[in-house]
Design an enzyme around this catalytic site. Structure first.
Site, PDB file in Angstrom:
ATOM      1  N   GLU A 189       0.788  -1.230   0.000  1.00  0.00           N
ATOM      2  CA  GLU A 189       0.000   0.000   0.000  1.00  0.00           C
ATOM      3  C   GLU A 189       0.829   1.294   0.000  1.00  0.00           C
ATOM      4  OE1 GLU A 189      -2.850  -0.176   3.199  1.00  0.00           O
ATOM      5  OE2 GLU A 189      -4.120  -1.600   2.139  1.00  0.00           O
ATOM      6  N   GLU A 213      -6.499  -7.903  -0.144  1.00  0.00           N
ATOM      7  CA  GLU A 213      -7.158  -7.705   1.146  1.00  0.00           C
ATOM      8  C   GLU A 213      -8.642  -7.414   0.930  1.00  0.00           C
ATOM      9  OE1 GLU A 213      -5.424  -4.802   3.723  1.00  0.00           O
ATOM     10  OE2 GLU A 213      -3.369  -5.451   3.349  1.00  0.00           O
TER      11      GLU A 213
END
Length: 742
Positions: free
Chosen positions: A506, A610
């Site tokens: 991320e 995710e």
């Protein structure tokens, strides 16, 4: 003090004071045979009584009188005979010692009567002497009363001769206990308490010995039983929650096979010394200083076996996986080797908000090096164990994404992180995956300087990676770390078990220059390939949106694009009603995955790294430690694009509250359980239109909608990852009976 102004009559030689009634007990104690010399000196007497009779004679006379009185109570006949034998002797000592019975049994002569009248006349003019006599009588009564009180309160005089002077009747009346036991008729005797009526011992010495023996036996057996139970079950909570940090420490039996003296002096008390390890289970504890890429192999065994398959529908590790046609069904192990507060809130709840303990950086800084190492290694050893990987396989998973921080490899000046201990647990986790046929996605979750400024990057706040004063330095440090990691994992033993290698989790590309991030990722990919790793590389979409990645990194081979899909972190999606959330997963995310998964319309190979079934952002510490939620409108931030100060649960649904959203799954209604299952199945269906998915996460301490383990136990997730009743082809119910705001 007020007491210093009182007149103390005890030391006034001109006054004779009869002791007040409330002090007679005290007065009697001073004149008892057991009184101290100091107490006897302070006895109140008249001046004339002291001049008429010496202290020695008076003390002797008083002793005889006391003995006579006791003798008369014990044997009246013997006492009368004694009085008849020695009246004259007693008369010489003290005429007042005669009793009325003595005078009636011994007639006096006229001369004696005259002397007695003279004495009485003289004595009547001396009232103080009479008062002294009365005082002595009161003293005797006080002595007897004091003795009875001492017996009643349990302080029995230990003089055996005094015990012999008691009659059997008197001994029967003695009480040495008080309170409830006395009221119930118990008396205290050696060894315990007995009932007066039958003399049966209720709590004797044997009873207490038995009690002590049972307690000791339980103290030994209970911990052993708990340890064996936890050893067999992996120390896990059967309800699906995280394991407790309470309980016995690991036994570390394998340390018996090595000699502590074989550890070289430079390695003692370092991360290479197995005798300092909290847990040595399934580690090779034979010392070695061998390294690969500068990273230790300490703890690894030399042999391995890649012949295991996760289940009957997937190939064994040593067989090729058909990526792109065979979907990845994986689960993350988050909050373990890289701390995330909402996954393990127990590590943060003991601190006050003004202490600012909000991430792993501030936590380890607060704890200090030694305590931090002890705390986190215990967390590493207990939070995830071998049984977790066994359960992951049993649930139908075939891949595991393991999140870890750069401090597993090294730390830098000023870093408070615990260095290198998590490296050992990362290697053991890979071996557990190998044992159960699970392929590994290595996810570097935290880079030097923080690649996104969020708490799960290690340090919350400013982004110091590719940004700021130390941005370039931290960028190079990150490349150096990849040099070490890729060199180590290029070893033949990792060729089959490691399927994917993540470069950076991320990176916040909406805050960083896109070109700078892509340039760094290109350099990192080149380093990994040069080291000999041919596994798939994984890069994050950086929150740009999948559509923005078409044509990016086209020169890098075998790369997957990783997108993380949540509705709850978007204030424009969190307020979707239940029906619309499922529809969005089936339609919106499915369309995005299909478009991105084709090189013609998007990047190419795309996975969802995710996702969860949570439909609120109410989990404790999910939005940072000691902050509120979008759901309740209690999340003010300095950024107006992310600040939420009004409730964002579905419109017109009532009061937004996190109370029921954070409730135990056992309290969920049937309708809500049905919705949660359908929402999960819709997302699985969507993400399998790409290359597959990884659920976030396997286990949490207290957030069941973020834990596959807890959801499985609660019956709100599929029993097997490939089983589902809903696949987005049927209409989505309106769930009219399900309250949107709980």
């Amino acid at each position: 003090m007020a007491g210093t102004h009182r007149h103390n009559t005890r030391h006034d030689p001109e006054r004779t004071v009869r002791p007040p009634a409330r002090s007679r007990r005290e007065h009697g104690e001073r004149n008892s045979p057991h009184a101290t010399p100091e107490n006897r000196k302070s006895t109140i007497e008249s001046p004339k009584s002291r001049t008429r009779e010496s202290p020695v004679r008076r003390e002797g006379r008083e002793g005889r009188e006391s003995r006579e009185k006791r003798a008369s109570r014990r044997n009246p006949e013997r006492s009368s005979e004694h009085r008849r034998r020695s009246p004259e002797k007693r008369r010489r000592q003290d005429p007042t010692s005669y009793t009325s019975s003595e005078r009636s049994s011994n007639p006096l002569s006229l001369d004696s009567l005259a002397k007695l009248d003279a004495y009485n006349e003289k004595h009547s003019r001396q009232p103080q002497e009479g008062e002294g006599l009365l005082a002595r009588k009161e003293k005797d009564r006080g002595l007897e009363r004091r003795q009875l009180e001492r017996v009643a309160s349990g302080r029995v005089v230990k003089d055996k001769s005094k015990h012999r002077r008691h009659t059997e009747h008197e001994r029967g009346k003695r009480r040495v206990i008080s309170g409830p036991l006395a009221e119930e008729g118990y008396v205290r005797k050696r060894g315990g308490y007995m009932a007066e009526d039958n003399g049966k011992k209720r709590f004797g010495r044997r009873f207490w010995l038995l009690v002590v023996s049972v307690v000791l036996l339980l103290v030994i057996l209970i911990p052993v039983g708990v340890y064996v139970s936890k050893k067999n079950s992996g120390n896990q909570d059967s309800s699906g929650g995280a394991p407790s940090n309470d309980g016995p420490d690991p036994v570390n039996e394998n340390l018996k096979s090595v000699n502590e003296n074989d550890i070289p002096a430079p390695a003692k008390n370092t991360h290479l010394d197995p005798f300092t390890w909290y847990d040595t289970t399934d580690f090779n504890v034979t010392y070695t200083d061998e390294t690969v890429g500068g990273l230790s192999v300490m703890g690894l065994s030399s042999a391995w076996d890649d012949g295991t398959q996760a289940n009957e529908y997937v190939p064994a590790l040593d067989k090729k996986w058909a990526y792109g046609t065979m979907p990845i069904r994986g689960v993350n192990i988050g909050g373990w080797l890289s701390i995330e507060p909402f996954i393990t809130p127990s590590l943060f709840k003991s601190y006050k908000p003004n202490q600012g303990i909000v991430d792993e950086y501030t936590l380890t800084r607060e704890l200090g090096p030694q305590k931090a190492a002890k705390t986190l290694e215990k967390h590493y050893a207990r939070f995830v164990q071998e049984d977790d990987f066994k359960q992951i396989q049993a649930a139908g998973f075939d891949h595991v994404r393991i999140a870890y921080g750069y401090w597993a490899v090294t730390t830098y000046n000023g870093d408070p992180y615990v260095p290198k201990i998590s490296w050992r647990y990362l290697l053991r986790a890979i071996e557990y995956c190998r044992k159960y046929g699970l392929r590994v996605n290595l996810d570097l979750h935290a880079l030097p300087g923080s690649q996104n400024g969020w708490n799960h990057s290690g340090r919350q706040g400013a982004i110091g990676w590719l940004n700021g004063t130390d941005g370039d330095t931290n960028a190079q440090r990150s490349l150096d770390i990849h040099t070490q990691l890729s060199t180590f994992f290029a070893q033949p033993r990792y060729k089959n078990v490691i399927a994917m290698y993540g470069l950076a989790n991320e990176p916040k590309m909406i805050a960083l220059p896109t070109s700078v991030v892509l340039d760094w990722e290109t350099k990192a990919a080149a380093i990994v390939r040069k080291s000999g790793m041919q596994q798939y590389l994984v890069v994050g979409d950086g929150f740009l949106g999948l559509s923005k990645w078409k044509g990016q990194l086209s020169d890098v081979q075998n790369v997957m694009l990783d997108v993380h899909q949540y509705t709850i972190f978007n204030k424009n999606q969190i307020n979707f009603p239940h029906q619309k959330k499922i529809q969005y997963a089936c339609q919106g995310w499915t369309e995005q995955m299909k478009q991105s998964n084709s090189v013609a319309t998007g990047f190419g190979p795309t996975i969802c790294g995710e996702w969860s079934q949570a439909d609120t952002d109410c989990a404790v510490f999910l939005n940072n430690v000691n902050t509120g939620s979008r759901w309740e409108g209690t999340l003010p931030t300095s950024d107006p694009t992310t600040s939420v100060t009004t409730p964002h649960c579905p419109p017109d649904s009532g009061t937004c509250s996190c109370e029921k959203a954070n409730a135990d799954p056992g309290t969920y209604s049937d309708e809500y359980k049905q919705w949660l299952m359908m929402y999960a199945e819709a997302q699985i269906t969507s993400f399998e239109t790409g290359w597959g998915w990884f659920y976030w996460t396997w286990v949490t301490e207290s957030a069941p909608q973020w834990s596959w383990k807890a959801g499985l136990a609660a019956g709100i997730l599929p029993k097997k990852t490939w089983q589902r009743d809903f696949n987005c082809t049927a209409d989505v119910p309106d769930f009219a009976d399900l309250t949107e705001s709980y």
